[in-house]
Write an enzyme that holds these catalytic residues in place. Structure first.
Site, PDB file in Angstrom:
ATOM      1  N   ARG A  58       0.817  -1.219   0.000  1.00 57.01           N
ATOM      2  CA  ARG A  58       0.000   0.000   0.000  1.00 57.01           C
ATOM      3  C   ARG A  58       0.846   1.263   0.000  1.00 57.01           C
ATOM      4  O   ARG A  58       0.334   2.347  -0.305  1.00 57.01           O
ATOM      5  CB  ARG A  58      -0.956  -0.026   1.194  1.00 57.01           C
ATOM      6  CG  ARG A  58      -2.048  -1.059   1.036  1.00 57.01           C
ATOM      7  CD  ARG A  58      -2.876  -1.153   2.295  1.00 57.01           C
ATOM      8  NE  ARG A  58      -2.546  -2.304   3.104  1.00 57.01           N
ATOM      9  CZ  ARG A  58      -2.759  -2.385   4.403  1.00 57.01           C
ATOM     10  NH1 ARG A  58      -3.270  -1.377   5.064  1.00 57.01           N
ATOM     11  NH2 ARG A  58      -2.450  -3.476   5.067  1.00 57.01           N
ATOM     12  N   GLU A  95       2.679  -9.292  15.188  1.00 59.02           N
ATOM     13  CA  GLU A  95       1.993  -9.620  16.434  1.00 59.02           C
ATOM     14  C   GLU A  95       2.324 -11.047  16.872  1.00 59.02           C
ATOM     15  O   GLU A  95       2.556 -11.310  18.039  1.00 59.02           O
ATOM     16  CB  GLU A  95       0.485  -9.460  16.247  1.00 59.02           C
ATOM     17  CG  GLU A  95      -0.020  -8.283  17.054  1.00 59.02           C
ATOM     18  CD  GLU A  95      -1.470  -7.997  16.764  1.00 59.02           C
ATOM     19  OE1 GLU A  95      -1.812  -7.892  15.579  1.00 59.02           O
ATOM     20  OE2 GLU A  95      -2.235  -7.880  17.727  1.00 59.02           O
TER      21      GLU A  95
HETATM   22  O1  LIG Z   1       3.532  -0.555  11.793  1.00 58.03           O
HETATM   23  P1  LIG Z   1       3.328  -2.015  11.509  1.00 58.03           P
HETATM   24  O2  LIG Z   1       2.784  -2.766  12.707  1.00 58.03           O
HETATM   25  O3  LIG Z   1       4.566  -2.654  10.944  1.00 58.03           O
HETATM   26  O4  LIG Z   1       2.152  -2.150  10.439  1.00 58.03           O
HETATM   27  C1  LIG Z   1       2.043  -1.327   9.312  1.00 58.03           C
HETATM   28  C2  LIG Z   1       2.159  -2.125   8.043  1.00 58.03           C
HETATM   29  O5  LIG Z   1       1.068  -3.057   7.953  1.00 58.03           O
HETATM   30  C3  LIG Z   1       0.423  -2.887   6.693  1.00 58.03           C
HETATM   31  O6  LIG Z   1       1.019  -3.627   5.692  1.00 58.03           O
HETATM   32  P2  LIG Z   1       0.847  -5.198   5.481  1.00 58.03           P
HETATM   33  O7  LIG Z   1       2.037  -5.880   6.117  1.00 58.03           O
HETATM   34  O8  LIG Z   1      -0.501  -5.602   5.945  1.00 58.03           O
HETATM   35  O9  LIG Z   1       1.045  -5.371   3.922  1.00 58.03           O
HETATM   36  P3  LIG Z   1       0.306  -4.836   2.594  1.00 58.03           P
HETATM   37  O10 LIG Z   1       0.593  -3.356   2.453  1.00 58.03           O
HETATM   38  O11 LIG Z   1       1.017  -5.634   1.552  1.00 58.03           O
HETATM   39  O12 LIG Z   1      -1.171  -5.118   2.697  1.00 58.03           O
HETATM   40  C4  LIG Z   1       0.629  -1.419   6.369  1.00 58.03           C
HETATM   41  O13 LIG Z   1       0.465  -1.157   4.990  1.00 58.03           O
HETATM   42  C5  LIG Z   1       2.046  -1.178   6.846  1.00 58.03           C
HETATM   43  O14 LIG Z   1       3.015  -1.526   5.871  1.00 58.03           O
HETATM   44  N1  LIG Z   2      -5.542  -1.628  11.826  1.00 51.50           N
HETATM   45  C1  LIG Z   2      -4.918  -1.698  10.639  1.00 51.50           C
HETATM   46  N2  LIG Z   2      -5.565  -1.312   9.519  1.00 51.50           N
HETATM   47  C2  LIG Z   2      -4.955  -1.390   8.311  1.00 51.50           C
HETATM   48  N3  LIG Z   2      -3.691  -1.827   8.135  1.00 51.50           N
HETATM   49  C3  LIG Z   2      -3.021  -2.217   9.234  1.00 51.50           C
HETATM   50  N4  LIG Z   2      -1.740  -2.667   9.368  1.00 51.50           N
HETATM   51  C4  LIG Z   2      -1.549  -2.928  10.679  1.00 51.50           C
HETATM   52  N5  LIG Z   2      -2.647  -2.640  11.411  1.00 51.50           N
HETATM   53  C5  LIG Z   2      -3.582  -2.171  10.514  1.00 51.50           C
END
Ligand SMILES: O=P(O)(O)OC[C@H]1O[C@H](OP(=O)(O)OP(=O)(O)O)[C@H](O)[C@@H]1O
Ligand SMILES: Nc1ncnc2[nH]cnc12
Length: 173
Positions: A58, A95
């Protein structure tokens, strides 16, 4: 523009107790896309940014758009096993368990002033992994940009990020 209204919240996704911030509703709104791109551009246009680093997946959306606006290059940080050339690697905590992110070893140099961008900051694990990858390349300066910060989550990783100038557009507390 009230960006929070553009982000859909899904209760108990992907598991009970999590309020998921669904940014796809913001992505599809052209006024919101323009507003976010302009806001990040105005926040960093005088910093001499040479590379925008976007976090899979994202973080790629506005990372690319802002790189264009700032006349900077774009560098992807990807999940494990996706990049074809020599890589640098960082393990970070989730987590439950851990995951790995990777960046091409030649993506950044000691000439670079870097803006690390992601859509959302939760525990800060992903952002600190990106910080460590950029530091391994000896870059001159590092800034951060997030669309959302889940401010109610406080962790040692988030405290580490306080040393860096950071722009957040939407705060949840
Ligand atoms: O601060 P954190 O606890 O590390 O979480 C934040 C991360 O989690 C989500 O990505 P995700 O790993 O879900 O991947 P995506 O963007 O590919 O959906 C979001 O886009 C951040 O990259
Ligand atoms: N609550 C949340 N919503 C969307 N992306 C996330 N990545 C980690 N926590 C999230």
């Amino acid at each position: 523009m009230d960006l929070k209204k553009e982000i859909r919240e899904i209760a108990d996704y992907p598991k009970e107790g999590i309020s998921f911030k669904d940014i796809t509703t913001l992505f599809k709104n052209r006024d919101a896309v323009r507003y976010v791109t302009e806001s990040i551009y105005h926040g960093f246009k005088d910093k001499g940014i040479t590379k925008v680093v976007g976090l899979e997946a994202r973080g790629f959306v506005f990372g690319g758009a802002v790189a264009n606006q700032l006349n900077a290059g774009f560098v992807p940080i990807r999940k494990r096993g996706k990049l074809p050339s020599e890589i640098l690697q960082e393990t970070y905590e989730l987590e439950y368990g851990s995951d790995v992110v990777e960046m091409h070893a030649d993506a950044l140099s000691n000439e670079d002033i870097v803006l690390i961008h992601d859509d959302l900051l939760a525990t800060g694990g992903t952002a600190v992994a990106a910080l460590k990858l950029a530091q391994k390349c000896g870059v001159k300066q590092i800034y951060f940009s997030f669309i959302c910060d889940l401010e109610f989550i406080d962790t040692p990783n988030k405290q580490l990020l306080r040393d860096y100038e950071t722009q957040v557009l939407v705060k949840y507390n």
